[in-house]
Design an enzyme around this catalytic site. Structure first.
Site, mmCIF file in Angstrom:
data_model
loop_
_atom_site.group_PDB
_atom_site.id
_atom_site.type_symbol
_atom_site.label_atom_id
_atom_site.label_comp_id
_atom_site.label_asym_id
_atom_site.label_seq_id
_atom_site.Cartn_x
_atom_site.Cartn_y
_atom_site.Cartn_z
ATOM 1 N N THR A 185 0.869 -1.179 0.000
ATOM 2 C CA THR A 185 0.000 0.000 0.000
ATOM 3 C C THR A 185 0.911 1.236 0.000
ATOM 4 O O THR A 185 2.095 1.119 0.330
ATOM 5 C CB THR A 185 -0.869 0.030 1.272
ATOM 6 O OG1 THR A 185 0.017 0.134 2.404
ATOM 7 C CG2 THR A 185 -1.700 -1.220 1.429
ATOM 8 N N GLU A 330 -5.901 -3.781 -0.801
ATOM 9 C CA GLU A 330 -6.301 -4.905 0.067
ATOM 10 C C GLU A 330 -7.426 -5.729 -0.531
ATOM 11 O O GLU A 330 -7.776 -6.780 -0.011
ATOM 12 C CB GLU A 330 -6.730 -4.379 1.444
ATOM 13 C CG GLU A 330 -5.595 -3.884 2.318
ATOM 14 C CD GLU A 330 -5.263 -2.408 2.121
ATOM 15 O OE1 GLU A 330 -5.597 -1.858 1.054
ATOM 16 O OE2 GLU A 330 -4.676 -1.805 3.042
ATOM 17 N N LYS A 439 -15.289 17.283 9.966
ATOM 18 C CA LYS A 439 -16.248 17.204 11.071
ATOM 19 C C LYS A 439 -16.525 18.604 11.587
ATOM 20 O O LYS A 439 -15.731 19.177 12.314
ATOM 21 C CB LYS A 439 -15.712 16.288 12.167
ATOM 22 C CG LYS A 439 -15.640 14.854 11.670
ATOM 23 C CD LYS A 439 -15.154 13.892 12.712
ATOM 24 C CE LYS A 439 -15.150 12.484 12.118
ATOM 25 N NZ LYS A 439 -14.007 11.700 12.444
ATOM 26 N N TRP A 444 -21.049 15.835 9.503
ATOM 27 C CA TRP A 444 -19.954 15.411 8.642
ATOM 28 C C TRP A 444 -20.154 16.030 7.269
ATOM 29 O O TRP A 444 -21.227 15.937 6.696
ATOM 30 C CB TRP A 444 -19.954 13.880 8.492
ATOM 31 C CG TRP A 444 -19.414 13.170 9.684
ATOM 32 C CD1 TRP A 444 -19.226 13.689 10.931
ATOM 33 C CD2 TRP A 444 -19.005 11.810 9.758
ATOM 34 N NE1 TRP A 444 -18.715 12.742 11.771
ATOM 35 C CE2 TRP A 444 -18.575 11.569 11.074
ATOM 36 C CE3 TRP A 444 -18.956 10.760 8.838
ATOM 37 C CZ2 TRP A 444 -18.101 10.330 11.497
ATOM 38 C CZ3 TRP A 444 -18.493 9.533 9.255
ATOM 39 C CH2 TRP A 444 -18.063 9.312 10.570
HETATM 40 P P1 AMP Z 1 -5.314 2.032 -3.339
HETATM 41 O O1 AMP Z 1 -5.091 0.988 -2.322
HETATM 42 O O2 AMP Z 1 -4.106 2.841 -3.650
HETATM 43 O O3 AMP Z 1 -5.941 1.471 -4.581
HETATM 44 O O4 AMP Z 1 -6.342 3.074 -2.712
HETATM 45 C C1 AMP Z 1 -7.603 2.692 -2.267
HETATM 46 C C2 AMP Z 1 -8.424 3.888 -1.860
HETATM 47 O O5 AMP Z 1 -8.683 4.745 -2.972
HETATM 48 C C3 AMP Z 1 -9.799 3.531 -1.362
HETATM 49 O O6 AMP Z 1 -9.797 3.096 -0.031
HETATM 50 C C4 AMP Z 1 -10.549 4.836 -1.556
HETATM 51 O O7 AMP Z 1 -10.308 5.739 -0.495
HETATM 52 C C5 AMP Z 1 -9.933 5.394 -2.807
HETATM 53 N N1 AMP Z 1 -10.796 5.097 -3.973
HETATM 54 C C6 AMP Z 1 -10.654 4.115 -4.862
HETATM 55 N N2 AMP Z 1 -11.610 4.188 -5.799
HETATM 56 C C7 AMP Z 1 -12.394 5.240 -5.484
HETATM 57 C C8 AMP Z 1 -13.560 5.850 -6.059
HETATM 58 N N3 AMP Z 1 -14.114 5.409 -7.179
HETATM 59 N N4 AMP Z 1 -14.096 6.902 -5.410
HETATM 60 C C9 AMP Z 1 -13.564 7.392 -4.281
HETATM 61 N N5 AMP Z 1 -12.453 6.884 -3.716
HETATM 62 C C10 AMP Z 1 -11.880 5.825 -4.301
#
Ligand code: AMP
Length: 542
Positions: A185, A330, A439, A444
């Site tokens: 990550t 994940e 917040k 929110w």
């Molecule tokens: P990653 O592990 O780098 O793919 O990041 C995952 C995170 O990206 C998720 O937990 C979300 O916070 C954000 N994310 C992924 N897709 C979207 C989406 N379509 N809209 C809003 N946030 C997203």
């Protein structure tokens, strides 16, 4: 009583073997880092993957060993995906956009002994080599003619490795739960954490991604993943394309508007996938040059919320249907994709757009719920926003080497760290990352909603909203705006633009115009950097 069906483990190697046998002539086209376009077939890729296994074995690579890659989307990276996992080792895709300390940490943590890299990363690898004593061999993914002049120790040429080997190799069969891929990550808090995919999780995820209401790939598709193969396996596309026999077009390092557009057109690309920021660049280039797509019909956009303005522009000006997708490292990564149901057939264009802005329905294989602060399940009414939890066969159970704490809730769900609503049809709408929620008093405020409105203003190129300190409310929203080139819009005009679109109390308290916004290694707005930078910002309302 057990069923009497064959025991046939789900192996990643079976994907490429299937593509060779049944789609052997279908092409994989790559823009190479060296310059020229490379073109070959699934049959060729399969043969070269087997040659690569023989080379890896000669290098002493053993089952379970992690093999690092620092590479763009290209045919050699594709071969590594299949050779390394197929032989029972683990392909560790490294995101070159991470900081040097993070890269050093993950290479050491993964225990990579061999690292394969594209030529554009020579300067990076030269910095990494002295910091990563565990890496004994660096392999440049190129041919002899393009080998870099570099003082790197134990430098080997990829094509030399392959040339020394035949393709005589039978893919082994082993437990489908064996580890196949490792991806860290981006580690916005603490060290990056390793997510270890299995053969089973990867194959099931690829099958689900191809379903008609997901990406709907078939043997007639021409797919160009813009999302990098170092960002959660390019959302599974390098596995999904051979599964159905789709033509695969790999853009290499050419992720700018011009290079992407040319490849879309020259290869007849019909569908794609990428984060919103790359589409911003592509749309801008096409508008400036008055260009249109001749074959592109659809794209998945995810990784960050796709702003409605982008969806509308792609649909109305370029004839491209956007499918919103949501997921995370994940989750392998795809969790939901937004497709309409039969009951949505008669929706107006505006209603359809509103539906498409939701992050979508879970693929079969992902169970999802949202819970309130007390951990109790919220109603699926599309209104109650809470922490989104998931579980399923391609959702992680633990981080690599256990470094990342216990990721699951007591009852076995994975808390995603995202906040959202789920409606009675199963559609998820993300309102925020839980760390980014503003917040204000007891309420929110969704930063995504405020950003979406800002970027629908004709003068706005990009926008971010963060919460900053307010003595009365705790936090209030601050809007940061990058104007389009040559465009003018004032603070007051920007604030007025929110009138009538949202509740008065959620309108930002202030606007700051900036030259550019910071992004993370995976192309998301870096809210952490912005919060740091504007932590002393005094709101006029304070
Ligand atoms: P990653 O592990 O780098 O793919 O990041 C995952 C995170 O990206 C998720 O937990 C979300 O916070 C954000 N994310 C992924 N897709 C979207 C989406 N379509 N809209 C809003 N946030 C997203």
């Amino acid at each position: 009583m057990l069923g009497l069906m064959m025991h046939w483990p789900l192996m990643i190697s079976s994907l490429i073997r299937h593509a060779d046998r049944n789609h052997g002539e279908t092409e994989i086209v790559s823009r190479t880092v060296e310059g020229p376009i490379h073109r070959y077939t699934y049959r060729d890729a399969h043969a070269r993957s087997r040659q690569l296994v023989n080379a890896l074995r000669r290098q002493g690579v053993a089952p379970g060993e992690r093999v690092g890659t620092l590479a763009w989307n290209g045919h050699r990276h594709f071969e590594l995906y299949y050779a390394v996992s197929g032989m029972g080792a683990i392909v560790h895709t490294i995101n070159p956009r991470l900081f040097l300390e993070q890269l050093t940490y993950i290479i050491e943590h993964a225990g990579d002994r061999l690292v394969f890299f594209d030529l554009s990363f020579v300067p990076l690898v030269e910095k990494l080599a002295p910091l990563c004593p565990g890496v004994t061999t660096w392999i440049a993914m190129t041919d002899r003619a393009n080998m870099p002049q570099s003082p790197l120790p134990h430098l080997i040429c990829y094509e030399d490795l392959l040339a020394a080997e035949g393709d005589d190799f039978e893919w082994p069969e082993f437990d489908e739960n064996t580890a196949a891929g490792l991806c860290y990550t981006s580690g916005t808090t603490g060290h990056p954490k390793g997510v270890l995919f299995s053969h089973r999780s990867t194959v099931l995820h690829a099958m689900a991604v191809c379903l008609p209401d997901a990406k709907g790939y078939s043997a007639q598709s021409v797919v160009l993943p813009i999302v990098p193969m170092f960002h959660v396996n390019a959302w599974g596309i390098p596995y999904a394309a051979p599964l159905v026999g789709a033509k695969l077009v790999l853009p290499g390092a050419g992720l700018d508007g011009k290079n992407l557009y040319e490849l879309f057109e020259s290869e007849g690309v019909e569908t794609s996938a990428g984060v919103p920021t790359v589409w911003l660049g592509l749309i801008q280039y096409m508008k400036e040059n008055n260009l249109r797509f001749s074959t592109l019909k659809s794209t998945t956009i995810g990784g960050s919320a796709c702003p409605p303005a982008m969806m509308k522009t792609l649909r109305d000006d370029f004839g491209v249907r956007v499918q919103h997708g949501w997921g995370m490292t994940e989750m392998s990564p795809v969790g939901t994709i937004c497709s309409p149901k039969a009951k949505h057939r008669d929706l107006s264009m505006d209603e359809r757009l509103a539906l498409s802005l939701k992050q979508g329905r879970p693929l079969f294989g992902v169970e999802m719920k949202n819970v309130g602060a007390d951990g109790v399940d919220l109603p699926r009414d599309g209104i109650a926003a809470g922490d989104v939890m998931v579980r399923g066969p391609w959702v992680l159970r633990d981080y690599f080497r256990g470094d990342g704490g216990n990721p699951l809730s007591a009852d076995g769900w994975f808390p995603t760290g995202d906040v959202g609503t789920i409606d009675s049809d199963g559609y998820l709408q993300i309102t925020d990352r839980s760390k980014d929620v503003i917040k204000s008093g007891g309420e929110w405020i969704s930063s995504i909603e405020l950003e979406n409105i800002a970027v629908s203003h004709p003068a706005v190129f990009e926008a971010a909203v963060i919460g900053v300190f307010h003595p009365k409310w705790g936090e209030r929203p601050l809007l940061l705006v990058v104007r389009k080139e040559g465009a003018t819009v004032t603070r007051d005009e920007m604030l007025k633009f929110y009138e009538g679109k949202i509740a008065k109390w959620s309108v930002p308290d202030d606007v700051v115009f900036v030259e550019e916004l910071p992004h993370t290694a995976t192309g998301k707005l870096s809210k952490k950097t912005l919060r740091e930078k504007f932590k002393e910002h005094r709101l006029p309302t304070a």
